[in-house]
Design an enzyme around this catalytic site. Sequence first.
Site, PDB file in Angstrom:
ATOM      1  N   GLY A  24     -23.653  25.840  46.659  1.00 23.41           N
ATOM      2  CA  GLY A  24     -23.996  24.512  47.175  1.00 23.41           C
ATOM      3  C   GLY A  24     -24.644  24.671  48.527  1.00 23.41           C
ATOM      4  O   GLY A  24     -24.628  25.769  49.095  1.00 23.41           O
ATOM      5  N   GLU A 137     -26.927  32.574  37.771  1.00 28.86           N
ATOM      6  CA  GLU A 137     -27.363  31.479  36.894  1.00 28.86           C
ATOM      7  C   GLU A 137     -28.868  31.238  36.921  1.00 28.86           C
ATOM      8  O   GLU A 137     -29.372  30.427  36.162  1.00 28.86           O
ATOM      9  CB  GLU A 137     -26.605  30.193  37.256  1.00 28.86           C
ATOM     10  N   ASP A 192     -37.349  13.891  24.697  1.00 28.07           N
ATOM     11  CA  ASP A 192     -35.966  13.401  24.710  1.00 28.07           C
ATOM     12  C   ASP A 192     -35.752  12.267  23.719  1.00 28.07           C
ATOM     13  O   ASP A 192     -34.823  12.298  22.913  1.00 28.07           O
ATOM     14  CB  ASP A 192     -35.573  12.928  26.117  1.00 28.07           C
ATOM     15  N   LYS A 331     -32.606  19.736  29.730  1.00 27.07           N
ATOM     16  CA  LYS A 331     -33.830  19.647  28.933  1.00 27.07           C
ATOM     17  C   LYS A 331     -33.980  20.798  27.932  1.00 27.07           C
ATOM     18  O   LYS A 331     -34.361  20.576  26.790  1.00 27.07           O
ATOM     19  CB  LYS A 331     -35.022  19.649  29.893  1.00 27.07           C
TER      20      LYS A 331
END
Length: 475
Positions: A24, A137, A192, A331
Amino acid sequence: LMPGTAPLEEILQHNPVGLILSGGPASVFEPGAPRADPRLWSLPIPILGICYGMQLMVQELGGVVRPGRREYGRAVLEHLSGRLFQGLGGETPCWMSHGDSAVALPQGFTATARTSDNPTAAIEGPQGRFGVQFHPEVTHTPRGRDILSNFLDVCGSDRSWTTGNIVETLIHDVHQQVGQGRVLLGISGGLDSSTLALLLHRALGKRVVAVFVDHGLLRQDEASEVIKALGQLGVNLVAVDAAAQFLKALAGVEDPEQKRKIIGAEFIKVFEAQAARLGPFDFLAQGTLYPDVIESAGGVGAANIKSHHNVGGLPERLGFRLLEPFRTLFKDEVREIAGVLGLPEEIRWRHPFPGPGLAIRIVGAVTPERLAILRASDRIFLEILRQRGWYQQVSQALAVLLPVRSVGVMGDQRTYAATIVLRAVTTEDFMTADWARLPHELLAEAADRIVREVKGVNRVVYDITSKPPATVEWE
Ligand code: XMP
């Protein structure tokens, strides 16, 4: 996925087999920096802290974190040991982005990787406690997935999050939520909403009605391609040609925000009329994704705010309940699901396209003639990108029509005609973007064909501004 500050009771409701504390933007030294529930550290399950998560772990378990020894960008992890790095060999590249570092480790911890600047790039301690200072990640850590996979092994976690399983789970959840109700879905032609149409069709059959509003501001053939594809896959689809209505409402309007407002308002009118005609409905389905949820919830440390809400307020006005099956997905996961559900490849890999469509790519007033010029230029540009294998290498590509005319010469004739801007960008999240370094030959072919084939254009320019300071769109 939940805020790192969640109370232990809330975390335990999910029966975790392990926890990952993410990175973060905060520093552990800042007042008000996010802290995990202190009881979390004595849980009998493995915990992996990434970047800030590792620093917090070190500090909370009695080690020492200090500012300084910053590392940004690529680094090489060396002297790998411990369970996280099993099968990785002696060294591997990673991505660093931190200002603080662990300078003394909590009792029982050892360093399991180092970089040239950082002797504690990764750590392992008793009771399955792990920390990595780098970011496993991100794609810039090529073996990051293997490292996370090793952590899953430590947790004894099964690997049930496969695309096939996600589809089954989503269908099950939709059944649970909707029961015998009827669902209305607006589709735009993008990934989407098209994928959502297919999923809901699988789950509910004819009890879902997909409405496609063609506002006349779409690209060449875009409407017909989507209608055809979804129709062939059996989706109960209603296509509404509302082009005349939208163009009339936009006549003479030059201000970008005004255009957006008008298009949003007209969209709601058309959609409400269809809802009344085809109803009654119990649910309005939307293709909301996880990043939209983070944005509107403003989770701790989520700093990205964007406000492109074309049809804001629609669910409230219609009085339907909201159905958002994709709200925990990203996505790329939706794209995978689209593959499983059989969405054609052209639509699966289609670049994003803004709700207000070509209206915000015509600088100045929107007229049928200017729309035709832009549509034809845009079609040529995208065709060339596809032919030359560049379409999927850029995140978004578009043409813009300027209200500027300039002098040119064609044959022996002087021309005084419009300018087309070509723009192509690469980006991860559209919050920032870089202009795409397209080959000169590709740009030359596009300029040549557009000026030759599109009447009314005599000049083509390529936009080489990044975002910021520019935006992707011109309006
Ligand atoms: P900008 O121009 O803000 O664009 O850098 C970032 C991304 O958002 C899209 N965009 C929109 N999408 N309604 C939308 O649905 C809008 O009003 C809108 N404006 C920009 C843009 O195409 C790019 O993908």
